[in-house]
Scaffold this active site. Structure first.
Site, PDB file in Angstrom:
ATOM      1  N   ASP A  16       0.863  -1.168   0.000  1.00 38.27           N
ATOM      2  CA  ASP A  16       0.000   0.000   0.000  1.00 38.27           C
ATOM      3  C   ASP A  16       0.912   1.234   0.000  1.00 38.27           C
ATOM      4  OD1 ASP A  16      -2.342   1.605   0.402  1.00 38.27           O
ATOM      5  OD2 ASP A  16      -1.798   1.745   2.509  1.00 38.27           O
ATOM      6  N   ASP A  27      -1.539  -0.985   6.090  1.00 40.99           N
ATOM      7  CA  ASP A  27      -1.769  -0.527   7.465  1.00 40.99           C
ATOM      8  C   ASP A  27      -3.213  -0.168   7.773  1.00 40.99           C
ATOM      9  OD1 ASP A  27      -1.717   1.850   5.831  1.00 40.99           O
ATOM     10  OD2 ASP A  27      -1.581   2.985   7.694  1.00 40.99           O
ATOM     11  N   ASP A  66      -7.113  -2.299   3.963  1.00 43.59           N
ATOM     12  CA  ASP A  66      -6.104  -3.263   3.506  1.00 43.59           C
ATOM     13  C   ASP A  66      -6.371  -4.670   4.033  1.00 43.59           C
ATOM     14  OD1 ASP A  66      -4.604  -1.363   2.101  1.00 43.59           O
ATOM     15  OD2 ASP A  66      -3.525  -0.757   3.897  1.00 43.59           O
TER      16      ASP A  66
END
Length: 652
Positions: free
Chosen positions: A356, A546, A550
């Site tokens: 990410d 995080d 996600d």
């Protein structure tokens, strides 16, 4: 931490009675080799060693009084202290239906040696087996301490404000919403938000980093953080059991319950291998009778006993779980939590890493990066911060924070225009703050070059005149570029970034960091679709993220990695590996630890099988005595244990 919270392996030789004594004597802390209890643990081995050495010396110098029955009694006195726990364990496992164990092999081999008159060999085998157990206990204890030194820092008390004063209570008695006080040098027992203006904290317990962190009023204080500079008040937001540190400890405590495939194989192998060895030893006594002309029962019984000692699977069942345990300990020492030994195996094979952007490669916090204005900068920001001060948007917060509590004007007639920005009357002037769409809507001319900016731009007009703009951007983490370079050096063939941010920003970050691919404007379901497409290439994939959004991708990936310091609870719970200090470079460190652990485990398997195979052949042919058997069993176990604990000493 309770005594059964972390164990190397339920099936290995560490389950022997003496091992339990060395680890479970208090139920609260690990075996400490410096205390009185530790001395008691070692006393039987010390006693046996002294009697064995004296007995060997008396045999060597042929002292007249050292004959039967005194010689037998002497060696029995040396044998019993170390043999009793093993024989007791053998009896206990037989009553449970587990007949063929290493305890039975050792018991039969040493009792047989005593019956043949090989007293020193019998004592030596049992003594060195026991010492090997104690040595393994020390190694496991060291691994536990390595983890607990970093993590188990929860204070036993908290100062909570009740009935007009601060009183000391146990942390679990503090409720959400109550206020606790931290004095200089105190560690917070619970999670909360800071009520004082600001304070400096040491966050090493959570992140492994000793650099102090400044926390401002309203920001989060986590359990385990140590106050460095002043007395502060903290409002509790989570109960003791739900604190960040408690969650981390729970993860570590349950880590060894998830076994690696190699570990599971060895456990199954030992259950099959041990009875085979037993029946081969019996065959070694019986079969030569039919094929050897000058068959002597005593000779072949001795060879059979040597065979039993050599073939004991201790080196395998001790060193392999300990190798994985050492890997988990090494991870904790580096601020990385592996939730099980199986994930050490998985991460060692990773060739594709997907990340990410926000919160993983970038800080996830907006900062003012560029300022362009026709006004004095102070005046420009006074108007801008005045307009944004009522907003809760992250960009507005970044602008107000940059103004750093400077003076602001009174705001009147504030109107928010969705997707555009806001207008207000400030200091009797009409002010418009937002994106360029807002200026176009108000027919305010502005430099068209602003539309070409990739990153977020906030423009301002006063009395329908463009006066300037700021660029607000998420800052790339300092070690992000190093992390990508390290992953490439480790042979990771594909590093991909998936982000919900604008494609233009995503591509800019990807180019700056040297990523192989990057995709922006993705919703959570889009990230899942991208990951499924990558998985179709048959590569093992690690995903690092995080946020709550996600969690689906973390669960879908072969290995989920969560950024633990700032990451969401859902991401941390879903992930297989947690990076405690949010540094992306720790992903490369985790891969190095996984590969080092795998190397050590394979080395130990090769060492154990190789040496045992050679000495087994020599023993069956009468070329190896009980002393060589001791080396093939206990000596190899020693070497394997030393190799396993080496992981914790490595620098990654």
């Amino acid at each position: 931490m309770h005594k059964h919270d972390i164990k190397a392996d339920d099936s290995c030789c560490s389950d022997s009675h003496q091992h339990e004594q060395s680890h479970d004597h208090d139920g609260e802390h690990d075996h400490d080799h410096g205390d009185a209890s530790a001395f008691k643990t070692y006393l039987p081995s010390i006693f046996s060693l002294l009697f064995l050495l004296v007995g060997i010396a008396l045999d060597y110098f042929k002292i007249s009084f050292f004959e039967q029955p005194i010689r037998l009694i002497w060696y029995l006195l040396a044998y019993i202290p170390v043999a009793y726990p093993v024989l007791k364990e053998a009896f206990f496992t037989i009553t449970k239906g587990e007949i063929f164990t290493e305890f039975l092999l050792m018991g039969l081999a040493t009792i047989g040696a005593l019956a043949l008159g090989e007293y020193p060999e019998a004592v030596a085998v049992m003594l060195f087996y026991t010492v090997g157990e104690l040595f393994q206990g020390a190694a496991v204890s060291g691994a536990k301490k390595n983890i607990k030194a970093l993590l188990d820092v929860r204070p036993e008390t908290a100062n909570v404000f009740r009935e007009g004063r601060f009183i000391t209570v146990k942390p679990k008695e503090v409720s959400i919403g109550e206020t606790i006080q931290l004095k200089v040098g105190d560690k917070s027992a619970l999670d909360g938000v800071l009520l004082s203006d600001s304070a400096s904290f040491n966050t090493a317990a959570l992140t492994g980093e000793s650099t102090p962190r400044t926390v401002k009023k309203g920001e989060e204080v986590l359990a385990g953080m140590l106050i460095l500079d002043k007395v502060v008040d903290v409002k509790v937001t989570k109960e003791f059991a739900d604190s960040a540190l408690s969650r981390i400890l729970e993860m570590v405590q349950s880590a060894t319950s998830r076994k690696a495939k190699t570990e599971l194989f060895i456990r199954k192998f030992a259950k099959i291998y041990t009875p085979i060895v037993f029946f081969l030893a019996v065959a070694l006594i019986i079969l030569p009778y039919f094929f050897v002309a000058d068959y002597q029962f005593k000779t072949w019984l001795y060879r059979s006993l040597v065979f039993l000692v050599i073939s004991c699977p201790c080196a395998l069942v001790i060193s392999i779980p300990l190798g994985y345990f050492g890997g988990i300990g090494a991870g904790s020492a580096n601020g990385i939590l592996f939730k099980g030994s199986s994930f050490l195996d998985t991460i060692a094979q990773i060739k594709t890493v997907v990340m990410d952007k926000t919160g993983t490669l970038t800080h996830g916090v907006f900062n003012v990066k560029t300022i362009q204005t026709s006004l004095q900068e102070d005046e420009f920001f006074k108007y801008l911060a005045s307009a944004e001060t009522k907003s809760t948007h992250p960009i507005a917060k970044a602008i107000v924070a940059y103004h750093n509590q400077g003076a602001i004007f009174d705001v009147a007639e504030l109107t928010e225009i969705a997707g555009h920005g806001l207008t207000a009357v400030i200091n009797s002037r009409k002010v418009a703050v937002g994106n360029t769409k807002l200026l176009r809507k108000l027919n305010v001319a502005y430099p068209k070059a602003i539309d070409e900016e990739v990153e977020t731009t906030v423009v301002m007009a006063i009395d329908n005149q463009f006066v300037g703009y700021v660029i607000v951007a998420d800052e790339i983490k300092k070690d992000a570029k190093y992390a990508i370079d390290e992953l490439h050096l480790l042979g990771v063939t594909q590093i991909v970034m998936l982000s919900g941010d604008k494609t233009a920003i995503t591509e800019k970050v990807a180019k700056e960091l040297g990523l192989d691919k990057a995709y922006g404007d993705l919703l959570p379901e889009d990230k899942v679709a991208r990951l499924e497409k990558l998985k179709s290439q048959k590569n093992l994939i690690a995903f690092a993220g995080d946020g709550i959004n996600d969690a689906p991708v973390l669960a879908l990936s072969d290995l989920g990695i969560a950024m633990g310091a700032m990451g969401s609870d859902v991401a941390i719970e879903t992930a297989d590996v947690v990076i405690q200090n949010d540094q992306p470079s720790k992903i490369a460190t985790a891969i190095k630890i996984g590969r080092a652990t795998k190397r050590v485990v394979y080395q130990n398997i090769g060492l154990a099988f190789g040496v045992k195979a050679i000495v087994l052949i020599l023993g069956a042919g009468g070329l190896a005595t009980m002393w060589e058997a001791v080396f093939a069993d206990v000596g190899v176990a020693f070497l394997a244990i030393l190799n396993a604990i080496r992981i914790q000493k490595m620098k990654f």
